[in-house]
Design a protein around this motif. Structure first.
Motif, PDB file in Angstrom:
ATOM      1  N   GLY A  41       0.792  -1.228   0.000  1.00 14.12           N
ATOM      2  CA  GLY A  41       0.000   0.000   0.000  1.00 14.12           C
ATOM      3  C   GLY A  41       0.819   1.269   0.000  1.00 14.12           C
ATOM      4  N   GLY A  75       4.666   9.131  11.686  1.00 11.96           N
ATOM      5  CA  GLY A  75       3.675   8.204  11.137  1.00 11.96           C
ATOM      6  C   GLY A  75       2.463   8.089  12.033  1.00 11.96           C
ATOM      7  N   SER A  76       1.291   7.959  11.394  1.00 11.07           N
ATOM      8  CA  SER A  76       0.068   7.821  12.192  1.00 11.07           C
ATOM      9  C   SER A  76      -0.002   6.445  12.842  1.00 11.07           C
ATOM     10  CB  SER A  76      -1.162   8.077  11.328  1.00 11.07           C
ATOM     11  OG  SER A  76      -1.210   7.182  10.254  1.00 11.07           O
ATOM     12  N   LYS A  77       0.768   5.489  12.321  1.00  7.07           N
ATOM     13  CA  LYS A  77       0.806   4.151  12.914  1.00  7.07           C
ATOM     14  C   LYS A  77       1.237   4.240  14.381  1.00  7.07           C
ATOM     15  CE  LYS A  77       2.334   0.041  10.585  1.00  7.07           C
ATOM     16  NZ  LYS A  77       3.396  -0.605   9.792  1.00  7.07           N
ATOM     17  N   LEU A 107      -1.613   5.625  16.447  1.00  2.00           N
ATOM     18  CA  LEU A 107      -2.679   4.640  16.687  1.00  2.00           C
ATOM     19  C   LEU A 107      -2.294   3.720  17.844  1.00  2.00           C
ATOM     20  CD1 LEU A 107      -3.432   3.929  12.940  1.00  2.00           C
ATOM     21  CD2 LEU A 107      -5.108   4.759  14.596  1.00  2.00           C
ATOM     22  N   TYR A 145      -4.084  -2.633  12.952  1.00  2.00           N
ATOM     23  CA  TYR A 145      -4.931  -2.419  14.140  1.00  2.00           C
ATOM     24  C   TYR A 145      -4.926  -3.683  15.015  1.00  2.00           C
ATOM     25  CZ  TYR A 145      -7.170   1.078  11.014  1.00  2.00           C
ATOM     26  OH  TYR A 145      -7.435   2.097  10.132  1.00  2.00           O
ATOM     27  N   THR A 175     -12.029   3.185   9.371  1.00  2.00           N
ATOM     28  CA  THR A 175     -11.121   3.679   8.324  1.00  2.00           C
ATOM     29  C   THR A 175     -11.950   4.290   7.196  1.00  2.00           C
ATOM     30  OG1 THR A 175     -10.005   1.599   8.833  1.00  2.00           O
ATOM     31  CG2 THR A 175      -8.989   2.981   7.163  1.00  2.00           C
ATOM     32  N   ASN A 212      -8.989   0.868   3.818  1.00  2.00           N
ATOM     33  CA  ASN A 212      -8.005  -0.116   3.409  1.00  2.00           C
ATOM     34  C   ASN A 212      -8.353  -1.347   4.251  1.00  2.00           C
ATOM     35  OD1 ASN A 212      -5.794  -1.723   2.990  1.00  2.00           O
ATOM     36  ND2 ASN A 212      -4.310  -0.408   4.026  1.00  2.00           N
ATOM     37  N   ASP A 215      -9.598   6.736  11.415  1.00  3.61           N
ATOM     38  CA  ASP A 215      -8.369   6.771  10.624  1.00  3.61           C
ATOM     39  C   ASP A 215      -8.735   7.292   9.230  1.00  3.61           C
ATOM     40  OD1 ASP A 215      -6.173   6.228   9.047  1.00  3.61           O
ATOM     41  OD2 ASP A 215      -5.822   4.226   9.851  1.00  3.61           O
ATOM     42  N   ILE A 226      -6.548   8.535   6.845  1.00  2.45           N
ATOM     43  CA  ILE A 226      -5.304   8.775   6.115  1.00  2.45           C
ATOM     44  C   ILE A 226      -5.509   8.799   4.592  1.00  2.45           C
ATOM     45  CG2 ILE A 226      -4.499   6.361   6.054  1.00  2.45           C
ATOM     46  CD1 ILE A 226      -1.697   7.772   6.898  1.00  2.45           C
ATOM     47  N   TYR A 227      -6.614   8.195   4.114  1.00  2.06           N
ATOM     48  CA  TYR A 227      -6.898   8.209   2.660  1.00  2.06           C
ATOM     49  C   TYR A 227      -7.949   9.263   2.290  1.00  2.06           C
ATOM     50  CZ  TYR A 227      -4.342   3.818   2.695  1.00  2.06           C
ATOM     51  OH  TYR A 227      -3.353   2.867   2.847  1.00  2.06           O
ATOM     52  N   SER A 237       1.343  10.311   4.117  1.00  2.00           N
ATOM     53  CA  SER A 237       1.910   9.107   3.486  1.00  2.00           C
ATOM     54  C   SER A 237       1.200   8.754   2.193  1.00  2.00           C
ATOM     55  CB  SER A 237       1.779   7.899   4.417  1.00  2.00           C
ATOM     56  OG  SER A 237       2.579   8.060   5.544  1.00  2.00           O
ATOM     57  N   LYS A 238      -0.115   8.972   2.150  1.00  3.95           N
ATOM     58  CA  LYS A 238      -0.899   8.500   1.007  1.00  3.95           C
ATOM     59  C   LYS A 238      -1.238   9.646   0.058  1.00  3.95           C
ATOM     60  CE  LYS A 238      -0.792   4.761   3.453  1.00  3.95           C
ATOM     61  NZ  LYS A 238       0.012   3.600   3.139  1.00  3.95           N
ATOM     62  N   ARG A 281       7.542   9.802   7.119  1.00  5.18           N
ATOM     63  CA  ARG A 281       6.907   9.632   8.433  1.00  5.18           C
ATOM     64  C   ARG A 281       6.271  10.943   8.930  1.00  5.18           C
ATOM     65  NH1 ARG A 281       5.108   6.377   7.846  1.00  5.18           N
ATOM     66  NH2 ARG A 281       4.846   5.337   9.838  1.00  5.18           N
ATOM     67  N   TYR A 295      -7.238   0.583  -3.257  1.00  6.17           N
ATOM     68  CA  TYR A 295      -7.385  -0.825  -2.885  1.00  6.17           C
ATOM     69  C   TYR A 295      -8.691  -1.429  -3.407  1.00  6.17           C
ATOM     70  CZ  TYR A 295      -3.874   0.593   0.499  1.00  6.17           C
ATOM     71  OH  TYR A 295      -2.751   1.095   1.088  1.00  6.17           O
TER      72      TYR A 295
HETATM   73  C1  LIG Z   1      -5.424   2.420   7.027  1.00  2.00           C
HETATM   74  C2  LIG Z   1      -4.051   2.895   7.304  1.00  2.00           C
HETATM   75  N1  LIG Z   1      -3.821   3.601   8.408  1.00  2.00           N
HETATM   76  C3  LIG Z   1      -2.583   4.033   8.736  1.00  2.00           C
HETATM   77  C4  LIG Z   1      -1.514   3.746   7.919  1.00  2.00           C
HETATM   78  C5  LIG Z   1      -0.134   4.173   8.388  1.00  2.00           C
HETATM   79  O1  LIG Z   1       0.280   5.302   7.846  1.00  2.00           O
HETATM   80  P1  LIG Z   1       1.556   6.124   8.361  1.00  2.00           P
HETATM   81  O2  LIG Z   1       2.479   6.115   7.218  1.00  2.00           O
HETATM   82  O3  LIG Z   1       1.005   7.472   8.718  1.00  2.00           O
HETATM   83  O4  LIG Z   1       2.100   5.447   9.583  1.00  2.00           O
HETATM   84  C6  LIG Z   1      -1.695   3.016   6.741  1.00  2.00           C
HETATM   85  C7  LIG Z   1      -0.546   2.679   5.866  1.00  2.00           C
HETATM   86  O5  LIG Z   1      -0.550   1.739   5.114  1.00  2.00           O
HETATM   87  C8  LIG Z   1      -3.001   2.575   6.422  1.00  2.00           C
HETATM   88  O6  LIG Z   1      -3.247   1.884   5.308  1.00  2.00           O
END
Ligand SMILES: Cc1ncc(COP(=O)(O)O)c(C=O)c1O
Length: 426
Positions: A37, A95-97, A100, A121, A170, A174, A202, A204-205, A234-235, A243, A328
Motif C-alpha cells: 500500500g 507516522g500515524s501508525k 494509533l 490495528y 477507516t 483499506n 483513521d 489517512i486516505y 503518506s498516502k 513519516r 485498494y
Molecule cells: C489504514 C491505514 N492507516 C494508517 C496507515 C499508516 O500510515 P503512516 O504512514 O502514517 O504510519 C496506513 C498505511 O498503510 C493505512 O493503510
C-alpha cells in the motif's frame, strides 16, 4: 542457558510481501506487485525543496510537534475538513501508525475492529494484549462495522465481562477501497455514544476520494466529543517514508488529557516527528494550489486505475466492492471455490501463495486483515502499476483519467493472470 524472547506479532504482512517481491525481482522474476500500500508516486518538487531546506534542523522538536507545524495542521482541519481546530488539539508523530498504537495504549479495555480492516490495528491490539471484538463490515461498504451486528457484539462482550473501549474505523477504507454511507456513520455514532466508546477515525486516505463531489460524513462531524481523527501525508502526497503522522483530539478536557497521554508515550518511544520533515508537512497541509492540484491528480489517477482493475474482476464474475477512495480492492473469489479447490487452494493464504508462485502476481490474503482464513478474499493494491521510473509515474499523473501504455500493459497482465487462475484448465 538458552536466551529467550517473546514475539506477540509477526512482521507486518504488507511490509513482508514488499520484501518478498523485492527478493524475487532481484532473482530475475518479473512480478506484478499488487501487495503493497505505497502511493507509488514521486514527491512533489515543493516538498523536496522544503525537506532539503529542513536538513539543517537537527534539533529535537517538542514531542507534540513544533508550534508552526501544529498550527498548519489545525488550519488544515479547520479549512479542508470544516472542523474548527486549535493547534493544541494536534499531535504529530513519525507516522500515524505510532499514534494509533499510543492511542490504544493510553486507553483501557477491548478494541472493536471491523472485519476486514487494516493489518496493523489487530497486530497493535495483540502487542498491547488487548481483546479484540470483530464486527463484519456490511457487504456493500467497508471500513465501518455493520451497525446491527455492532450492537449485538457490544452486548455479548459486556455480558461476558469484556469492556469495549475503543472503536477504530477507516475512511476511505483499506482494504476494501470503499467509503461508508453517511447513514452508516450516523448509525455507528449512535452506538458509540450509547456505549461510551472512544472512536478513532483513521482518515489517512481521506484526500484520495475519487469523486470530489461524493457526500462524506466523518465520525468527527457527528460526534466531535468522542472522536479522534488520525492522518498524515503518506498516502495523499506519497510521503510514506518521510513519516508524517498527525492526530486531532476533541476540543475538551478529555481531549487534552488524551493528547497529553499520547505525548507522554511518544516522549519515551519516538521523541518527535523528524525536524527536517516539519517544513514540508506545513506546505503539504497548506492550500498551496500546486499541492492541491497534485493531490487532486493523484486521487483521480488512483481512481482510474482502481476502477480498471475492478472492471477486470467484474468481467470475471468475482464479487468486489466498487472502489471509491484510495487504491485498494478486496475481491472475493468464493464463487470459484470448486475451481480453486481443484488447484489445492482452500484458504486466502493459499490463494495468495498460488497466485505469486504460478502467476507471478503478489497480493495479500484476506486473513492478514482479520478475515476468516476460508474466505477466499485478497487485498489488491493498485498503486504500484504506474511504472518503475519517476518519468513513467509523472506521465501517469499528467493524464490521470487515461491509463498510460505502462499501465495498460500492467492491466493486460493482471487480466491474463486472473483469467488463468480462475480457469479450470490453466
Ligand atoms: C489504514 C491505514 N492507516 C494508517 C496507515 C499508516 O500510515 P503512516 O504512514 O502514517 O504510519 C496506513 C498505511 O498503510 C493505512 O493503510
Amino acid at each position: 542457558m538458552q536466551l529467550t524472547f517473546q514475539s506477540r506479532v509477526t512482521k507486518s504482512a504488507t511490509l513482508a510481501i514488499n520484501e518478498e517481491v523485492a527478493a524475487l525481482r532481484a532473482s530475475g522474476e518479473d512480478i506484478i506487485h499488487l501487495g503493497f500500500g505505497e502511493a507509488g508516486l514521486p514527491p512533489h518538487p515543493l516538498l523536496m525543496e522544503a525537506l532539503a531546506r529542513g536538513a539543517s534542523r537537527n534539533f529535537y522538536p517538542s514531542t507534540a510537534g513544533s508550534a508552526s507545524t501544529r498550527e498548519a495542521i489545525a488550519e488544515f482541519f479547520s479549512r479542508q475538513r470544516r472542523l474548527p481546530t486549535k493547534a493544541e488539539q494536534i499531535v504529530t508523530a513519525p507516522g500515524s501508525k505510532a499514534l494509533l498504537f499510543a492511542l490504544m495504549d493510553a486507553t483501557k479495555g477491548a478494541v472493536v475492529l471491523t472485519r476486514p480492516s487494516w493489518v496493523s490495528y489487530g497486530a497493535q491490539a495483540a502487542l498491547l494484549g488487548r481483546d479484540v471484538i470483530w464486527v463484519d463490515a456490511p457487504a456493500d461498504q467497508g471500513g465501518f462495522p455493520d451497525p446491527d451486528q455492532l450492537e449485538s457484539k457490544l452486548i455479548q462482550a459486556t455480558d461476558s465481562g469484556i469492556i469495549p473501549a475503543i472503536l477504530i474505523t477507516t475512511l476511505p477504507d483499506n482494504p476494501t477501497g470503499s467509503v461508508p454511507a453517511p447513514q452508516t456513520v450516523h448509525a455507528v455514532a449512535k452506538l458509540v455514544r450509547k456505549y461510551n466508546l472512544l472512536h478513532i477515525s483513521d482518515e489517512i486516505y481521506r484526500e484520495l476520494i475519487h469523486d470530489p463531489t461524493m457526500p462524506i460524513v466523518s465520525p468527527a462531524d457527528v460526534l466531535p466529543d468522542n472522536v479522534v481523527v488520525t492522518g498524515g501525508l503518506s498516502k495523499s502526497l506519497a510521503l510514506g517514508g518521510w513519516r508524517t503522522g498527525y492526530m486531532r483530539v476533541p476540543d475538551s478536557s478529555f481531549g487534552a488529557r488524551l493528547a497529553a497521554s499520547v505525548v507522554a508515550i511518544g516522549s519515551e518511544i519516538w521523541s518527535a516527528m523528524p525536524a527536517p520533515v516539519e517544513p514540508a508537512v506545513e506546505i503539504g497541509v497548506s492550500d498551496n494550489p500546486e499541492i492541491q492540484q497534485r493531490i487532486a491528480d493523484s486521487a483521480a489517477l488512483h481512481g482510474t486505475v482502481a476502477r480498471a482493475v475492478y472492471q477486470i474482476f467484474c468481467d470475471l464474475g468475482v464479487a468486489c466492492r466498487a472502489p471509491e477512495g484510495g487504491f485498494y480492492l478486496y475481491p472475493d473469489f468464493g464463487r470459484y471455490r470448486d475451481t480453486l479447490l481443484s488447484k489445492g487452494v482452500t484458504t486466502s493464504s493459499e490463494l495468495a501463495h498460488h497466485l505469486l508462485r504460478n502467476h507471478k502476481v503478489a497480493t495479500l490474503p484476506g486473513s492478514a486483515f482479520g478475515d476468516k482464513p476460508e474466505n477466499l478474499c485478497l487485498r489488491i493494491a493498485t498503486s504500484m502499476l504506474y511504472g518503475s521510473t519517476p518519468e513513467e509515474k509523472l506521465a501517469a499523473l499528467a493524464a490521470p483519467g487515461q491509463p498510460t501504455p505502462v499501465i495498460r500493459s500492467n492491466l493486460a497482465r493482471i487480466r491474463a493472470a486472473f483469467s488463468a487462475l480462475l480457469s479450470p484448465d490453466a
